[in-house]
Design a protein around this motif. Structure first.
Motif, PDB file in Angstrom:
ATOM      1  N   LEU A 142       0.823  -1.208   0.000  1.00  0.00           N
ATOM      2  CA  LEU A 142       0.000   0.000   0.000  1.00  0.00           C
ATOM      3  C   LEU A 142       0.860   1.263   0.000  1.00  0.00           C
ATOM      4  CD1 LEU A 142      -2.814  -0.959   2.545  1.00  0.00           C
ATOM      5  CD2 LEU A 142      -3.065  -0.625   0.078  1.00  0.00           C
ATOM      6  N   ALA A 143       1.922   1.266   0.814  1.00  0.00           N
ATOM      7  CA  ALA A 143       2.789   2.444   0.878  1.00  0.00           C
ATOM      8  C   ALA A 143       3.506   2.668  -0.443  1.00  0.00           C
ATOM      9  CB  ALA A 143       3.798   2.282   2.013  1.00  0.00           C
ATOM     10  N   TRP A 144       3.882   1.594  -1.107  1.00  0.00           N
ATOM     11  CA  TRP A 144       4.552   1.695  -2.424  1.00  0.00           C
ATOM     12  C   TRP A 144       3.664   2.465  -3.402  1.00  0.00           C
ATOM     13  CZ3 TRP A 144       3.262  -0.059  -7.316  1.00  0.00           C
ATOM     14  CH2 TRP A 144       4.313  -0.079  -8.258  1.00  0.00           C
ATOM     15  N   ALA A 145       2.364   2.180  -3.374  1.00  0.00           N
ATOM     16  CA  ALA A 145       1.440   2.892  -4.268  1.00  0.00           C
ATOM     17  C   ALA A 145       1.142   4.297  -3.763  1.00  0.00           C
ATOM     18  CB  ALA A 145       0.144   2.088  -4.399  1.00  0.00           C
ATOM     19  N   LEU A 146       0.937   4.443  -2.451  1.00  0.00           N
ATOM     20  CA  LEU A 146       0.537   5.736  -1.892  1.00  0.00           C
ATOM     21  C   LEU A 146       1.612   6.802  -2.054  1.00  0.00           C
ATOM     22  CD1 LEU A 146      -1.251   4.639   1.402  1.00  0.00           C
ATOM     23  CD2 LEU A 146      -2.269   5.948  -0.465  1.00  0.00           C
ATOM     24  N   VAL A 147       2.872   6.438  -1.868  1.00  0.00           N
ATOM     25  CA  VAL A 147       3.917   7.459  -1.928  1.00  0.00           C
ATOM     26  C   VAL A 147       4.030   8.026  -3.343  1.00  0.00           C
ATOM     27  CG1 VAL A 147       5.926   5.992  -2.462  1.00  0.00           C
ATOM     28  CG2 VAL A 147       6.212   8.036  -1.046  1.00  0.00           C
ATOM     29  N   ARG A 148       3.776   7.220  -4.344  1.00  0.00           N
ATOM     30  CA  ARG A 148       3.792   7.711  -5.720  1.00  0.00           C
ATOM     31  C   ARG A 148       2.696   8.752  -5.941  1.00  0.00           C
ATOM     32  NH1 ARG A 148       6.272   4.330  -9.697  1.00  0.00           N
ATOM     33  NH2 ARG A 148       7.502   2.673  -8.723  1.00  0.00           N
ATOM     34  N   ARG A 157       1.757  21.807   1.880  1.00  0.00           N
ATOM     35  CA  ARG A 157       0.628  22.040   2.782  1.00  0.00           C
ATOM     36  C   ARG A 157      -0.326  20.846   2.774  1.00  0.00           C
ATOM     37  NH1 ARG A 157      -2.410  27.690   2.377  1.00  0.00           N
ATOM     38  NH2 ARG A 157      -0.310  28.287   3.064  1.00  0.00           N
ATOM     39  N   GLY A 158      -0.546  20.301   1.583  1.00  0.00           N
ATOM     40  CA  GLY A 158      -1.409  19.130   1.479  1.00  0.00           C
ATOM     41  C   GLY A 158      -0.819  17.926   2.185  1.00  0.00           C
ATOM     42  N   LEU A 159       0.510  17.787   2.108  1.00  0.00           N
ATOM     43  CA  LEU A 159       1.168  16.672   2.776  1.00  0.00           C
ATOM     44  C   LEU A 159       0.994  16.770   4.289  1.00  0.00           C
ATOM     45  CD1 LEU A 159       2.878  14.161   2.161  1.00  0.00           C
ATOM     46  CD2 LEU A 159       4.918  15.566   2.539  1.00  0.00           C
ATOM     47  N   ALA A 160       1.021  17.976   4.807  1.00  0.00           N
ATOM     48  CA  ALA A 160       0.807  18.168   6.246  1.00  0.00           C
ATOM     49  C   ALA A 160      -0.594  17.706   6.647  1.00  0.00           C
ATOM     50  CB  ALA A 160       1.015  19.633   6.618  1.00  0.00           C
ATOM     51  N   LEU A 226      16.015   2.602   8.695  1.00  0.00           N
ATOM     52  CA  LEU A 226      15.474   1.704   7.683  1.00  0.00           C
ATOM     53  C   LEU A 226      15.638   2.239   6.269  1.00  0.00           C
ATOM     54  CD1 LEU A 226      12.149   0.191   9.073  1.00  0.00           C
ATOM     55  CD2 LEU A 226      14.284  -0.976   8.571  1.00  0.00           C
ATOM     56  N   ILE A 227      15.302   3.517   6.057  1.00  0.00           N
ATOM     57  CA  ILE A 227      15.395   4.086   4.719  1.00  0.00           C
ATOM     58  C   ILE A 227      15.950   5.506   4.811  1.00  0.00           C
ATOM     59  CG2 ILE A 227      13.393   2.743   3.922  1.00  0.00           C
ATOM     60  CD1 ILE A 227      11.781   5.369   3.946  1.00  0.00           C
ATOM     61  N   VAL A 228      16.415   6.006   3.659  1.00  0.00           N
ATOM     62  CA  VAL A 228      16.746   7.421   3.545  1.00  0.00           C
ATOM     63  C   VAL A 228      15.406   8.136   3.375  1.00  0.00           C
ATOM     64  CG1 VAL A 228      18.029   9.156   2.255  1.00  0.00           C
ATOM     65  CG2 VAL A 228      18.941   6.831   2.462  1.00  0.00           C
ATOM     66  N   SER A 229      14.855   8.610   4.483  1.00  0.00           N
ATOM     67  CA  SER A 229      13.454   8.994   4.536  1.00  0.00           C
ATOM     68  C   SER A 229      13.220  10.454   4.191  1.00  0.00           C
ATOM     69  CB  SER A 229      12.908   8.712   5.939  1.00  0.00           C
ATOM     70  OG  SER A 229      11.568   9.128   6.051  1.00  0.00           O
ATOM     71  N   ARG A 230      12.129  10.687   3.466  1.00  0.00           N
ATOM     72  CA  ARG A 230      11.589  12.019   3.251  1.00  0.00           C
ATOM     73  C   ARG A 230      10.177  12.066   3.817  1.00  0.00           C
ATOM     74  NH1 ARG A 230      13.646  13.896  -2.797  1.00  0.00           N
ATOM     75  NH2 ARG A 230      15.868  13.942  -2.270  1.00  0.00           N
ATOM     76  N   PRO A 231       9.625  13.255   4.038  1.00  0.00           N
ATOM     77  CA  PRO A 231       8.310  13.329   4.676  1.00  0.00           C
ATOM     78  C   PRO A 231       7.235  12.484   4.015  1.00  0.00           C
ATOM     79  CG  PRO A 231       9.318  15.494   4.653  1.00  0.00           C
ATOM     80  CD  PRO A 231      10.241  14.598   3.876  1.00  0.00           C
ATOM     81  N   ALA A 232       7.217  12.443   2.683  1.00  0.00           N
ATOM     82  CA  ALA A 232       6.178  11.674   1.997  1.00  0.00           C
ATOM     83  C   ALA A 232       6.249  10.191   2.333  1.00  0.00           C
ATOM     84  CB  ALA A 232       6.298  11.866   0.479  1.00  0.00           C
TER      85      ALA A 232
END
Length: 313
Positions: A142-148, A157-160, A226-232
């Motif tokens: 699910l996250a693989w699809a959602l992050v795209r 602002r929407g991401l917040a 775990l990952i090189v993480s960004r907010p999304a």
């Protein structure tokens, strides 16, 4: 006397659950200041206190479906199960291998019941394990699809806004599923099968104290290692893990929120290239997960068999 000891152990278990789980629940949003840690902890405490008043089927699964802890000696066996789970999780965490307290509890309950000679339901144990394996996989997909989608269509602002929604979904999911393992121990100790507000509130407060203590370490492990993480990535992992864990709660199946979040982070990272995933850290955590259940089961079985043997002398 057995019940008093189990109540004390149940309280300690709630604190350790906060240390182990609470920080992980807040970790995914650390790169977004939308939900501040104090607000997040308060939301977690409120959810853990209130959600079981509406649904506590997962707590009943822990307390009644895996093994017959209502039988004579069940309180002692439950105490040994929880102690074994805490010992295994503490030992792995001390070696830098954070793991799932839920896996440890399932192993501990099964092993202690077998060691004490209590009835065990192999079908229920197998079903719980199957859901436990599926939840992080589903969360990752699910996250693989959602992050795209988030990267393609969402502004900062929407991401917040999505982060607020994802965090609330995640905290609700934890309170409806994984967090109910704490209530289950009190169920066995005190012999109730509902969710008295006094005990859900007690569990929530103890959980919140543990979260305060465990946030820095648990947050660092999931949000950075775990990952090189960004907010999304964190937002996608929150949404995906929340959906996966709520779906399991509907089936009354306990699953690990931390495993589901970790699966979501890995799935989100892979959506933008496998190089974002720190595979060494992922393998280390995966190995800890594989070790947790059999280690907890073996330790609790040995303790239960030993204590039962001594009581029969």
């Amino acid at each position: 006397m057995d019940a008093v000891v189990l109540i004390v152990v149940a309280g300690l278990f709630a604190v350790v659950s906060g240390v182990n789980d609470g920080g992980a629940l807040l970790a995914t949003g650390l790169k977004l200041p939308t939900v501040r840690p104090a607000t997040g902890i308060l939301a977690l405490v409120v959810m853990v206190a209130l959600v079981p008043l509406g649904t506590h089927q997962v707590a009943l699964t822990f307390a009644t479906r895996l093994a017959g802890f209502r039988a004579p000696g069940g309180e002692i066996a439950m105490t040994l199960a929880v102690i074994s789970a805490l010992a295994v999780v503490s030992a792995l965490s001390a070696k830098g291998r954070p793991t799932s307290l839920t896996l440890a509890v399932v192993g501990g309950l099964t092993g202690a019941a077998l060691g004490w000679g209590l009835p065990v339901s192999p079908g229920s144990v197998a079903l719980v394990l199957a859901f436990g394996v599926a939840a992080p996989i589903v969360g990752g997909l699910l996250a693989w699809a959602l992050v795209r989608v988030l990267v393609a269509v969402t502004t900062a602002r929407g991401l917040a806004r999505w982060h607020r929604a994802g965090f609330l979904l995640q905290t609700f999911a934890y309170a409806a599923n994984d967090g109910q393992k704490m209530l289950a121990v009190f169920m066995i100790a005190l012999g109730f099968q509902d969710a008295p507000p006094a005990y859900t509130s007690l569990v929530a407060v103890l959980f919140g104290l543990g979260t305060l203590y465990g946030l820095p370490k648990a947050g660092r492990t999931l949000s950075r290692e775990l990952i090189v993480s960004r907010p999304a990535h964190g937002v996608a992992a929150e949404l995906a893990a929340g959906v996966a864990v709520i779906a399991c709660a509907v089936a009354s199946m306990p699953v690990s929120m931390t495993q589901s979040v970790a699966g979501g982070l890995i799935g989100a990272g892979m959506a933008q290239g496998g190089g974002r995933v720190r595979w060494y850290a992922t393998a280390k955590i995966g190995a800890a997960w594989l070790l947790t259940l059999p280690a907890s089961a073996l330790l609790s079985w040995a303790l239960a068999a030993l204590v039962r043997g001594l009581t029969l002398l």
